[in-house]
Design a protein around this motif. Structure first.
Motif, mmCIF file in Angstrom:
data_model
loop_
_atom_site.group_PDB
_atom_site.id
_atom_site.type_symbol
_atom_site.label_atom_id
_atom_site.label_comp_id
_atom_site.label_asym_id
_atom_site.label_seq_id
_atom_site.Cartn_x
_atom_site.Cartn_y
_atom_site.Cartn_z
ATOM 1 N N GLY A 79 0.957 -17.654 -2.974
ATOM 2 C CA GLY A 79 0.392 -18.801 -3.441
ATOM 3 C C GLY A 79 -1.050 -18.023 -4.182
ATOM 4 N N GLU A 80 -1.184 -16.936 -4.309
ATOM 5 C CA GLU A 80 -2.482 -16.185 -4.907
ATOM 6 C C GLU A 80 -2.165 -16.004 -6.279
ATOM 7 N N ASP A 81 -3.450 -16.045 -6.849
ATOM 8 C CA ASP A 81 -3.596 -15.738 -8.480
ATOM 9 C C ASP A 81 -3.564 -14.219 -8.754
ATOM 10 N N VAL A 82 -2.958 -13.476 -8.087
ATOM 11 C CA VAL A 82 -3.146 -12.021 -8.365
ATOM 12 C C VAL A 82 -1.828 -11.364 -8.316
ATOM 13 N N PRO A 83 -1.525 -10.509 -9.254
ATOM 14 C CA PRO A 83 -0.145 -9.839 -9.129
ATOM 15 C C PRO A 83 -0.170 -8.820 -7.865
ATOM 16 N N TRP A 84 1.264 -8.661 -7.348
ATOM 17 C CA TRP A 84 1.168 -7.975 -6.049
ATOM 18 C C TRP A 84 2.378 -7.379 -5.913
ATOM 19 N N ASP A 85 2.601 -6.303 -5.088
ATOM 20 C CA ASP A 85 3.978 -5.901 -4.501
ATOM 21 C C ASP A 85 3.901 -5.210 -3.287
ATOM 22 N N ILE A 86 4.825 -5.310 -2.288
ATOM 23 C CA ILE A 86 4.762 -4.684 -1.230
ATOM 24 C C ILE A 86 5.621 -3.301 -1.056
ATOM 25 N N VAL A 87 5.499 -2.251 -0.699
ATOM 26 C CA VAL A 87 6.265 -1.032 -0.500
ATOM 27 C C VAL A 87 6.355 -0.669 1.009
ATOM 28 N N THR A 88 7.220 0.123 1.444
ATOM 29 C CA THR A 88 7.127 0.660 2.872
ATOM 30 C C THR A 88 7.477 2.200 2.644
ATOM 31 N N ALA A 89 7.122 2.817 3.717
ATOM 32 C CA ALA A 89 7.268 4.305 3.935
ATOM 33 C C ALA A 89 7.379 4.609 5.594
ATOM 34 N N ASP A 90 8.247 5.756 5.613
ATOM 35 C CA ASP A 90 8.404 6.112 7.060
ATOM 36 C C ASP A 90 7.739 7.388 7.366
ATOM 37 N N GLY A 91 6.624 7.762 6.588
ATOM 38 C CA GLY A 91 6.200 9.092 7.041
ATOM 39 C C GLY A 91 4.911 8.711 7.624
ATOM 40 N N ASP A 92 3.789 9.610 7.945
ATOM 41 C CA ASP A 92 2.510 9.761 8.438
ATOM 42 C C ASP A 92 1.825 8.481 7.604
ATOM 43 N N ILE A 93 0.787 8.057 8.333
ATOM 44 C CA ILE A 93 0.077 6.823 7.407
ATOM 45 C C ILE A 93 -0.950 7.495 6.455
ATOM 46 N N VAL A 94 -1.463 8.863 6.836
ATOM 47 C CA VAL A 94 -2.234 9.246 5.895
ATOM 48 C C VAL A 94 -1.689 9.919 4.581
ATOM 49 N N GLY A 95 -0.639 10.594 4.789
ATOM 50 C CA GLY A 95 0.591 11.182 3.944
ATOM 51 C C GLY A 95 1.257 9.971 3.076
ATOM 52 N N SER A 96 1.418 8.934 3.861
ATOM 53 C CA SER A 96 2.168 8.061 2.782
ATOM 54 C C SER A 96 1.268 7.194 2.004
ATOM 55 N N LEU A 97 -0.117 6.990 2.546
ATOM 56 C CA LEU A 97 -1.030 6.292 1.603
ATOM 57 C C LEU A 97 -1.499 7.351 0.396
#
Length: 269
Positions: A79-97
């Motif tokens: 319901g937000e007025d901002v374009p978005w997407d969601i992605v997933t990763a199975d590596g460590d958090i810092v490396g994935s980000l």
């Protein structure tokens, strides 16, 4: 800043990150990417004989939890007025980000909680990411709600290349706000504050520079007091002007402000 990356997880601070990112995205007409990262290696156990095996039940639960989070976030953002997407990763958090930030203009994470807050030991996620990622990092305190994007901004200025990088990265967040470059003691860096003020003026940001004395406190404590005095809603600073290892062992401005978690930080290395 047209592409904003947000660390998404099951923590209660997730909503503050999301709300802040939405506020910035609306102001700058940006796209949000939410990253859910669950390290695969945490489900691999090693026995006393050197063998390894996967904790299948724990992994299945984590995957189900992540799927539920993705569904909840999709419903939340629908319901937000901002374009978005969601992605997933199975590596460590810092490396994935850091990998996901290759094509981001800003990465949004949380600072660690206070001892006893139930979010574990203080983490260096923000500091580590500032070194690993090409994008600047906006690190938000877990307490106090989302920041005021119109509040004054303090730039922790020491004339270093890291401080200059952070200042350039922060330009889209400085428009229309009171901005002060604050140095503690004599500015001994390569780039004088006057050059930084000239640069800002070319972006129609008319800032001021001032020097505060340490007195009987550390540099980081003096900066924190200056931020409190001006009612800063954001501190812009270069991350780890000293070596990362040196600050970890002996302390430093980045180490202190990243682990204290009192002010929103815009970090760049």
């Amino acid at each position: 800043m047209r592409s904003i990356l947000v660390h998404a997880d099951h923590d209660k601070a997730n909503e503050v990150r999301l709300q802040t990112a939405l506020d910035i995205a609306r102001r700058l007409r940006a796209h949000l990417t939410l990253l859910i990262a669950t390290p695969f290696r945490q489900f691999v156990a090693v026995d006393a004989f050197g063998g390894s095996y996967v904790l299948a039940e724990a992994m299945a639960k984590a995957q189900a939890d992540d799927a539920a989070l993705e569904a909840a976030l999709s419903a939340r953002l629908g319901g937000e007025d901002v374009p978005w997407d969601i992605v997933t990763a199975d590596g460590d958090i810092v490396g994935s980000l850091a990998a996901a930030a290759a094509f981001a203009d800003l990465a949004v994470v949380s600072l660690p909680g206070k001892p006893g807050s139930g979010v574990g030991e203080p983490s260096m996620l923000a500091g580590d990411l500032a070194i690993a990622a090409a994008a600047p990092v906006l690190a938000l305190p877990r307490e106090g709600g989302r920041p005021d994007l119109d509040a004054p901004v303090m730039v922790a200025w020491n004339g270093s290349a890291e401080a200059a990088n952070a200042l350039r990265a922060a330009i889209p967040l400085l428009a229309g706000r009171r901005v002060e470059l604050v140095s503690v003691g004599k500015d001994e860096g390569s780039f004088p504050a006057t050059d930084a003020l000239t640069y800002l003026s070319r972006h129609d940001i008319h800032a001021e520079a001032r020097i505060v004395e340490r007195g009987g406190v550390t540099v980081e404590e003096a900066l924190e007091k200056a931020a409190e005095a001006m009612g800063a809603g954001l501190i812009v600073m270069g991350a780890f002007g000293k070596s990362r290892l040196r600050e970890t062992l002996f302390g430093g401005v980045t180490q202190y402000l990243v682990t204290s978690g009192r002010f929103p930080l815009l970090l760049a290395h």
